[in-house]
Write an enzyme that holds these catalytic residues in place. Structure first.
Site, PDB file in Angstrom:
ATOM      1  N   CYS A 337       2.489 -19.750  46.852  1.00  0.00           N
ATOM      2  CA  CYS A 337       3.096 -18.425  46.735  1.00  0.00           C
ATOM      3  C   CYS A 337       3.712 -17.867  48.019  1.00  0.00           C
ATOM      4  CB  CYS A 337       2.131 -17.433  46.100  1.00  0.00           C
ATOM      5  SG  CYS A 337       0.426 -17.594  46.627  1.00  0.00           S
ATOM      6  N   ARG A 366      -6.980 -28.294  49.059  1.00  0.00           N
ATOM      7  CA  ARG A 366      -8.068 -27.350  49.246  1.00  0.00           C
ATOM      8  C   ARG A 366      -9.325 -28.125  49.526  1.00  0.00           C
ATOM      9  NH1 ARG A 366      -6.830 -23.419  44.045  1.00  0.00           N
ATOM     10  NH2 ARG A 366      -4.743 -22.844  44.712  1.00  0.00           N
ATOM     11  N   GLN A 384       0.215 -28.419  41.673  1.00  0.00           N
ATOM     12  CA  GLN A 384       0.222 -27.333  40.693  1.00  0.00           C
ATOM     13  C   GLN A 384       1.579 -27.282  40.023  1.00  0.00           C
ATOM     14  OE1 GLN A 384      -0.683 -23.994  43.389  1.00  0.00           O
ATOM     15  NE2 GLN A 384      -2.519 -23.665  42.168  1.00  0.00           N
ATOM     16  N   ASP A 386       3.387 -24.814  39.343  1.00  0.00           N
ATOM     17  CA  ASP A 386       3.331 -23.424  39.752  1.00  0.00           C
ATOM     18  C   ASP A 386       4.637 -22.712  39.436  1.00  0.00           C
ATOM     19  OD1 ASP A 386       2.119 -21.286  40.885  1.00  0.00           O
ATOM     20  OD2 ASP A 386       2.112 -22.056  42.934  1.00  0.00           O
ATOM     21  N   HIS A 388       6.367 -18.465  40.067  1.00  0.00           N
ATOM     22  CA  HIS A 388       6.166 -17.050  40.369  1.00  0.00           C
ATOM     23  C   HIS A 388       7.261 -16.256  39.706  1.00  0.00           C
ATOM     24  CE1 HIS A 388       3.862 -19.145  43.472  1.00  0.00           C
ATOM     25  NE2 HIS A 388       2.996 -18.195  43.177  1.00  0.00           N
ATOM     26  N   LYS A 468      -5.821 -11.196  34.903  1.00  0.00           N
ATOM     27  CA  LYS A 468      -5.238 -12.486  34.519  1.00  0.00           C
ATOM     28  C   LYS A 468      -5.573 -12.841  33.082  1.00  0.00           C
ATOM     29  CE  LYS A 468      -9.172 -15.297  35.941  1.00  0.00           C
ATOM     30  NZ  LYS A 468      -9.628 -16.540  36.548  1.00  0.00           N
ATOM     31  N   HIS A 514       1.718 -14.912  39.200  1.00  0.00           N
ATOM     32  CA  HIS A 514       1.550 -16.363  39.417  1.00  0.00           C
ATOM     33  C   HIS A 514       1.225 -16.967  38.071  1.00  0.00           C
ATOM     34  CE1 HIS A 514       0.265 -15.745  43.755  1.00  0.00           C
ATOM     35  NE2 HIS A 514      -0.068 -14.576  43.256  1.00  0.00           N
TER      36      HIS A 514
END
Length: 638
Positions: A337, A366, A384, A386, A388, A468, A514
RNA sequence: GCCGGCGUAGCUCAGUGGUAGAGCAGCUGAUUCGUAAUCAGCAGGUCGUAGGUUCAAUCCCUAUCGCCGGCUCCA
């Protein structure tokens, strides 16, 4: 206080009883057979014991072994039987808690020595003896002081701790045989009601789930009303073992992990990579079609970025240590992000530019604690899927709706039809204005309703930076997997001072969402493999067709056919080994290849092919063209 | 990270205080065969790693790494 209570029965009829009646007598009043079959009761949806007085008027339901709630009762009783058995074998055992869980139960113990799997058989034997003895479960309502005294005498400090925290004046204690336990109940009439159980495993578990508290030993088990149900459950466990993606990954040569390189770091072998490539291509195409743009961003970034985003403040412990480059600390990215935000901030944005939907297959790292790593499902380096979404407050609702709809369409494409939503709302510690939270939660709720999704609300379960929705999917053998997550973020737009110019000419803060649909490609791949048991649908299969010549005489023809498939854009291989056809079929079957093409004299002479499907079904005497254009291929390959 | 178990050939696994075996896979040869394993031969392991005990360790002990089942965690 009235001396009567009124009970409404499931058929809508109301009956009156004197106050103080116990549930069993209320059942008897309905019918003696029902009372005999009863194992518990429910008042206004809450379990009560048959031996307990019914505290007030309400809806009464009698639970029998046939009730959908029965398992909760008898598994709980089974946990007590387990505890009694352990007490017999370990007289100095201290008891923690023993609840039911989905598909079973457990009990936690503090014991003088570690349990082994051999102990499970001994405990099971003891349990069988208790079941055979049909020990009645006796029920007593004690004051807390009395209960304290009881468990002090029994030397059960863990129970004392629990009693101390119960707000009620009185607590119930159940006793069967030699074993007394603090317990809300309800319990079966006696220990012989359920005979079909199995102890499954031993494991460590922190007392009260707190890692600062001592570790107890937990025994997991399961129980069912009938042998058939127990067998079906044990078969499901067997089936799950067969489908284990770690096993399939090895057998089908899809991926590996290497101790020398590092745990949780995945190597995608050619066949696995081919599947991943197909997934990624499909994913990108779908995103472009649904109004997203792709971005690519770096893998590392200076400390400034992570300080600004807040990641160093909140998640430093799970970020990899920085590397020093030209006197600056660079961190490997744990999220994408902040990079997307940097792109956002390269221009003054107008409300006319919004919404922006930026997607990236972004690989992040991570540090996950060593004990949590698990095949592809929990790793340290992953990609991911991912994206946004940056939009105005007016757009947020339709954007959320759109993401949900898109997500469901993706799940259907991969063969998952059963999806359930989990909505997590504002936790105690949270950033962002409450009105924004409320608006966000409302739009999440409406989007879920609009898609007709079943939804559970996790009150206060959101992250500190926003509410979320998570989507869980159900796989072929009924297991749920949490995959999609759609998260509001009230934190980063603030921290990075993101703005857009509204129609009013003023600066405004955009909404940021996200979302990851598949979650991570690694995890998704693992789940996909387990869902299909390794037999990937044709459109995802790394090898779609394998050509099996009957003998070396047919190699020339096989090459010709192989070429035909290749030119049709089909992923094809040929088994040129001089083994018998049975051997080649077996090999292809074990590799779970969707279509085998058997070629011998018959086919070479007629210029046809014989297709053997993965199911074993044969399609003889086709032309290659007819097969590729035919229903079977189409059905399987898209 | 915590508790417990496990670590022997590419894979699945056997085995012993006197430095290792099987099946499959691989390679070579023979076989040329019609729907889940043709036959024979060859090759393949410093028994996870590092210490220690011992005349001698793959085996016993300690540490460590990894894996497995859970717990805690999962932006």
């Amino acid at each position: 206080m009235s001396d009567k209570i009124v009970l409404t029965l499931p058929d809508g009829k109301s009956v009156e009883h004197p106050a103080g009646i116990i549930a069993l007598d209320a059942a008897r009043a309905i019918g003696p057979k029902l009372a005999e079959a009863a194992i518990a009761a429910k008042l206004d949806g809450q379990f009560i014991d048959l031996r307990a007085t019914i505290p007030h008027s309400g809806k009464l339901e009698i639970v029998t072994l046939k009730s959908p709630d029965a398992a909760e009762v008898y598994r709980h009783s089974m946990a007590h039987i387990l505890a009694e058995a352990v007490r017999k074998l370990f007289p100095d055992a201290q008891f923690g808690i023993g609840p039911t869980i989905e598909n079973g139960f457990y009990y936690d113990f503090l014991l003088s020595r570690s349990l082994t799997t051999e102990d499970l058989e001994i405990v099971e034997k003891e349990m069988k003896a208790i079941i055979a003895a049909k020990e009645p479960f006796s029920y007593a309502l004690l004051t807390k002081a009395e209960a304290m005294e009881t468990f002090r005498k029994l030397n059960q400090p863990l129970k004392l701790e629990l009693i101390g925290e119960i707000p009620d004046e009185k607590v119930s204690v159940y006793t069967q045989g030699e074993f007394a336990d603090l317990c809300r109940g309800p319990h079966l009439p006696h220990s012989g009601v359920i005979k079909h159980f199995k102890l499954l495993s031993v494991a460590g578990a922190y007392w009260r789930g707190d890692e600062k508290k001592p570790m107890l030993q937990r025994i997991y088990g399961t129980a069912f009303a009938t042998k058939e149900e127990l067998d079906a459950y044990m078969n499901m466990l067997e089936e799950a073992k067969k489908r284990d993606h770690r096993k399939l990954g090895k057998e089908l040569d899809l991926f590996s992990v290497h101790e020398e390189v590092g745990p949780g770091l995945v190597f995608w072998h050619p066949k696995g990579a081919r599947i991943r490539h197909i997934i990624e291509s499909f994913w990108k195409e779908q995103h472009f079609r649904n109004g997203y743009e792709m971005v690519y961003t770096p893998h590392i970034g200076r400390a400034w970025l992570w300080e600004t985003s807040g990641h160093l403040g909140f998640y430093k412990d799970s970020m990899y240590s920085p590397m020093k480059i030209d006197e600056f600390d660079y961190f490997i990215k744990p999220m994408n992000c902040p990079f997307h935000i940097m792109i956002y901030k390269t221009q003054n944005r107008s409300y006319r530019d919004l919404p922006l939907r930026w997607a990236e297959l972004g690989t992040v790292y991570r540090y996950e604690k060593s004990g949590v790593l698990h095949g592809l499902l929990r790793v340290r380096g992953f990609t991911q899927d991912d994206a946004h979404i940056l939009c105005t407050p007016e757009q947020i609702e339709s954007e959320i709706s759109e993401v949900l709809r898109f997500s469901l369409s993706i799940w259907r494409a991969f063969g998952f039809e059963k999806v359930k939503a989990y909505l997590a709302t504002r936790p105690e510690k949270a950033v962002g204005e409450p009105t924004r939270w409320d608006q966000a939660i409302e739009s999440l709720k409406r989007a879920v309703d609009k898609e007709g999704l079943e939804c559970e609300i996790d009150e206060g379960g959101g992250a500190f930076y926003g509410p979320k929705i998570d989507l869980k999917i159900k796989d072929a053998i009924g297991r749920e997997w949490q995959m999609t997550t759609i998260q509001f973020d009230f934190n980063e737009p603030e921290r990075f001072d993101m703005t857009y110019i509204g129609a009013d000419g003023e600066k405004h803060r955009p909404y940021m969402v996200h979302r990851a649909l598949l979650g991570s490609l690694e995890r998704f791949f693992g789940v996909l493999l387990e869902h299909h048991g390794g037999a990937m649908p044709t459109w995802l299969a790394p090898v779609q067709v394998i050509i099996l010549p009957i003998s070396d005489k047919h190699i020339d023809y096989a090459k010709k056919v192989e070429d035909g498939f290749r030119r049709a854009g089909i992923r094809v291989n040929t088994d040129f080994r001089s083994d018998k056809i049975g051997y080649k079929i077996r090999a292809a079957q074990l590799m779970k290849i969707p279509f085998m093409v058997v070629l011998g004299d018959e086919e070479a002479n007629a210029g046809t092919i014989t297709v053997r499907k993965r199911s074993g079904e044969n399609m003889p005497g086709l032309s290659l063209e007819a097969f590729v254009k035919g229903e079977e291929w189409k059905k399987e390959s898209c």
